[in-house]
Structure formats: C-alpha cells, structure tokens
Design an enzyme around this catalytic site. Structure first.
Site, PDB file in Angstrom:
ATOM      1  N   GLU A 172     -32.624 -67.695 -26.726  1.00  0.00           N
ATOM      2  CA  GLU A 172     -31.175 -66.834 -26.801  1.00  0.00           C
ATOM      3  C   GLU A 172     -31.064 -66.321 -25.385  1.00  0.00           C
ATOM      4  O   GLU A 172     -31.886 -65.277 -25.117  1.00  0.00           O
ATOM      5  CB  GLU A 172     -31.005 -66.042 -27.936  1.00  0.00           C
ATOM      6  CG  GLU A 172     -29.460 -65.285 -28.149  1.00  0.00           C
ATOM      7  CD  GLU A 172     -29.128 -64.352 -26.952  1.00  0.00           C
ATOM      8  OE1 GLU A 172     -28.304 -64.689 -26.037  1.00  0.00           O
ATOM      9  OE2 GLU A 172     -29.753 -63.119 -27.242  1.00  0.00           O
TER      10      GLU A 172
ATOM     11  N   CYS B  22     -26.146 -59.342 -24.116  1.00  0.00           N
ATOM     12  CA  CYS B  22     -26.111 -60.626 -23.445  1.00  0.00           C
ATOM     13  C   CYS B  22     -24.604 -61.164 -23.884  1.00  0.00           C
ATOM     14  O   CYS B  22     -23.818 -62.010 -22.965  1.00  0.00           O
ATOM     15  CB  CYS B  22     -26.901 -61.816 -24.107  1.00  0.00           C
ATOM     16  SG  CYS B  22     -27.036 -61.299 -26.143  1.00  0.00           S
TER      17      CYS B  22
END
Length: 458
Positions: free
Chosen positions: A231, A265
C-alpha cells in the site's frame, strides 16, 4: 546508525523516549518464537480467533485515551483524530471477527475429475509488516487483525518515531488474551529488517510506505518467491465538475487535504477544477483552508497539528520551492513558520502543471495543488494523468453520472463521490499502478496471506 530508536514530540521538538534496538541474532530468535506461537494458533478454530479479536477491540476502546494521547505526542496528530483512529481500529476488530469465520469457511465444488471438491483457506505462517508513522495504530491493526483471523503469526517493524505506539499495541493485544509472541514488535534497523525478509519462517511481507520503498521490498521478496502486499503513496485527484455543488466541494476538499495534518496516503491532494466553476471554487477553497489554524494537537480548537518530523517538513518545502521555480503560483501559505515545533500552514499552489513536484509527485503535507481543466472530460483526463492510483474523488450533482465515471474511467482503487473518506472496515482498501497492489478490509485481507487449497475427493 544509533542502537536506539528515539521518539520526539513534533509540536515541541523535545525528546520523548529512547528504545533499545535488537540485533540480528535476537531478531531472528523473535521470528522463531513467533512461528512457534503460530504453530499453535493455526490449529485454533476461527470462532476462537474471532472471540480474541473481539476482546482486542474492547480493550482498544477501554484504553482509547491512553493510546490516543501517546500517538498525538509521538506524531503530532490532533487528539480528536487520534481518538477516531482508535475507534476505527476497534471497529476493524469487530468487523473482522464478524465476517472472518464466513470468509474463511470451506467451500464445496463439483469438479469434473473427482466426486467432489473442497476449497479451504489455510494460514501460511509468519507475516512481516513494515509500517509508517502517520497512523500509528491503524496501519498496524489493518494488516495484523486480518492475519490473526486467518491464523497467521504477525511481525511488526514500526517507524522509529512511533515506536512507543507499536509496543503499546502489543501490550493491549496480549492483555486482551492474544497468545504471547504471536504479535511481535521488532525494534530493528533497516539492515536487520532485510535479514527478516529473508528468514525462512517469514512467508509474506506487507508494506505501507512510498513507492520507492515498495519497489525495494518487492524486489527483495520477489527474489525469494515471497508474496507481498503493498500500500504505497498517491497524489489523489479530486475533480470538481461543471455541475458540482461548489460550497460542498470547497469545504470537503479542504477537509480532505488537511485531515491528519495532510499526512495521509489517501488525502485529497490534486484538485482539478473545471473552468466554469474554477474561480468560485478557488475563493471558497482558500477561505476553508485558511480557517484551519495550526496549534497544539491537544487543544480542541486547533485546526491542524505539526508535521511528524523535521526532515519531512524540509522535503515538503523543497517540493514547493521547486514547483514555484517551474511555474506554480503560491496562493496561500507555502513557507515554514518561525517558532518551536514542525508546523506548516495550510497551503495552496495554483497554475500547477506537469513537470512540477506538485503535479507529478506526492506532497505529504498540507499543500493543495489546484489544476484548471477546460471541461469535465479534460478533468477526468488530468485526474488519470498520474503514475499513482490509490484514490480520488468526484463532485457532481448528477450522482448517477459520477458513479459511472468512477466505475468506468477513474483508474484508482477507491473513488469518493461528493464526500471524502479514509477507510472503512467493510470496503476494500488498496490501489493500482505505483500505489501498489493487494487489498485490505472488506473481507479481502483475511485471504491475502491464506493458502487457498483445493482438495479433490474420489
């Protein structure tokens, strides 16, 4: 590299604590102990595992204030955001305990070459997680709880600046009934970490971090034929179409850019606004961004806390300066303030174009990049003009059309329509392109590191 991990309060610059690192021999022994714990845990029923996860969720809620305060001290999160993070972690425990037994249940099939077929989902062993600092509890819980449900053992190498939070999670997990060593925190340096990836008892690696770090870990694991889930970063685009509710868009985009001090993110980062509503949006967006005032993370009136580390703030400023040198225009903020702590003001860059860091790269801090689009079609093109593909957003009063754009055109793993969000236990989380691969949440995580086993019965 020092033999100690040091945590520092980013709001003051003062040292919080020091934690001794362990060497390779001790770290490898910890892996062996984790594998031994796994060898017992793997044979427990999914119902038993679910009950332990529920206990962990309850323990997280009981100790919410303790963990939230520690996270805010270590990384500068607003205390309200830290409390929300602990609640999200507890919800992940509850959701995984609820859906885990069904997701991992054996399936019956009718193969052509046997009387019957059975598909089972078996744990594979010890899973090594390398996690960042921006969500000290959530990043850990996201992969650890899913893998504990699967029946795997879990290792954690946390970011140095939130070492205390990682160790606190281990304490909470074990106090809630998780067997000792099944969740192991390794306070180690990068060199020792490489040896852990190569350890024969480590069967999978998951990383949350930059795309550069992801490439390094994927290469190391790939040489050893070990599965990875990555990720990675992103520069999520939120597009404001010609028929958007501009008030909603401006307010939501400011929230999406500044959430978690802009260090997420899946934060909204690039704002692609159609020409028809650009000026109205910009006026309202600037007002919403400037309304959030930097300050003490423990003050409920504070709109944004400090950045987590001094070097991260310096990198952000370098990206802003380079973007301006290459033609971007400062609308507000964009300068390191005087005073203690690693604060950075809510900031906006306009006239953002390809070739600038504000367009091409991830700005991991409270800086928004505004890009003018000719029309709706041009906005969608610009949104996909990125090497990243984690999330994104669409603002339009034609909800059906926005959903169609999300389904058929947005090249990301997640899309938010007329809203902003971070994560939900019931919805898959992950991206495409340089934002990584694999999925967590939504029932996906419990199978990422499971052995999907086919059994043929004659």
């Amino acid at each position: 590299m020092t033999d100690q991990a040091i945590t520092i309060n980013p709001a003051t610059g003062n040292e919080l604590a020091r934690y001794g690192r362990i060497g390779e021999a001790e770290a490898r022994q910890a892996v062996e102990l984790c594998h031994q714990a796994f060898d017992t845990w793997r044979h427990t029923t999914v119902e038993h595992r679910a009950s332990v996860l529920r206990s962990i969720g309850a323990a997280l809620r009981e100790r919410k204030e303790e963990l939230a305060e520690l996270m805010s001290r270590e990384v500068g999160k607003l205390i309200a955001d830290s409390r929300d993070e602990v609640e999200l972690c507890a919800a992940i425990c509850d959701y995984t305990a609820e859906i885990g037994p069904e997701e991992l249940a054996s399936e019956q099939r009718d193969p052509a070459n046997a009387a019957r077929g059975i598909i089972t989902y078996a744990p594979i062993g010890v899973i090594y997680g390398i996690q960042p600092w921006n969500f000290p509890a959530y990043q850990v819980v996201r992969y650890a709880i899913a893998n504990l449900m699967t029946g795997n053992g879990v290792l954690l190498k946390h970011a140095e600046n939130c070492t205390g939070s990682g160790l606190k999670l281990r304490e909470i997990f074990e106090d809630a009934g998780l067997p000792e060593n099944l969740f192991t925190v390794l306070v180690i340096d990068h060199e020792v970490s490489d040896s852990i990836i190569a350890h024969d008892k480590v069967r999978g690696i998951t990383l949350t971090g930059s795309d550069k770090a992801g490439s390094i870990i994927a290469e190391q694991a790939g040489k050893l034929n070990k599965k990875t889930v990555l990720e990675l970063g992103s520069n999520d685009a939120y597009i404001v179409l010609e028929d958007a509710d501009v008030d909603l868009a401006a307010k939501t985009c400011a929230t999406g850019r500044l959430y978690n001090n802009g260090e997420t993110c899946i934060n909204a980062k690039r704002f692609i606004v159609t020409d028809a509503v650009h000026d109205e949006f910009m006026e309202k967006f600037v007002a919403a961004m400037e309304e959030a005032k930097p300050g003490d993370p423990f003050d409920e009136a504070t709109g944004i806390g400090p950045m987590a580390r001094e070097d991260l703030r310096e990198t952000l400023q370098e990206q802003v300066d380079e973007s301006v040198e290459k033609g971007a225009r400062i609308v507000t903020g964009c300068a390191i303030p005087d005073g203690r702590g690693w604060f950075y003001p809510p900031s906006i860059l306009a006239d953002v174009e390809p070739g600038q860091p504000a367009y091409d790269d991830e700005l991991f801090g409270p800086v928004a990049s505004v890009i003018r689009a000719k029309n709706d079609e041009d906005a969608m093109r610009l949104a996909n003009d990125s090497r990243y593909g984690l999330g994104g957003g669409i603002f339009s009063q034609d909800e059906d059309r926005a959903i169609k754009l999300a389904e058929q055109h947005f090249d990301t793993g997640m899309v938010f329509v007329n809203t902003f969000g971070v994560a939900d236990p019931s919805m898959p989380f992950g991206g495409v392109k340089a934002s990584g691969y694999g999925r967590e949440h939504g029932g996906c995580g419990v199978k990422e590191f499971a052995n999907t086993k086919s059994i043929f019965v004659g």
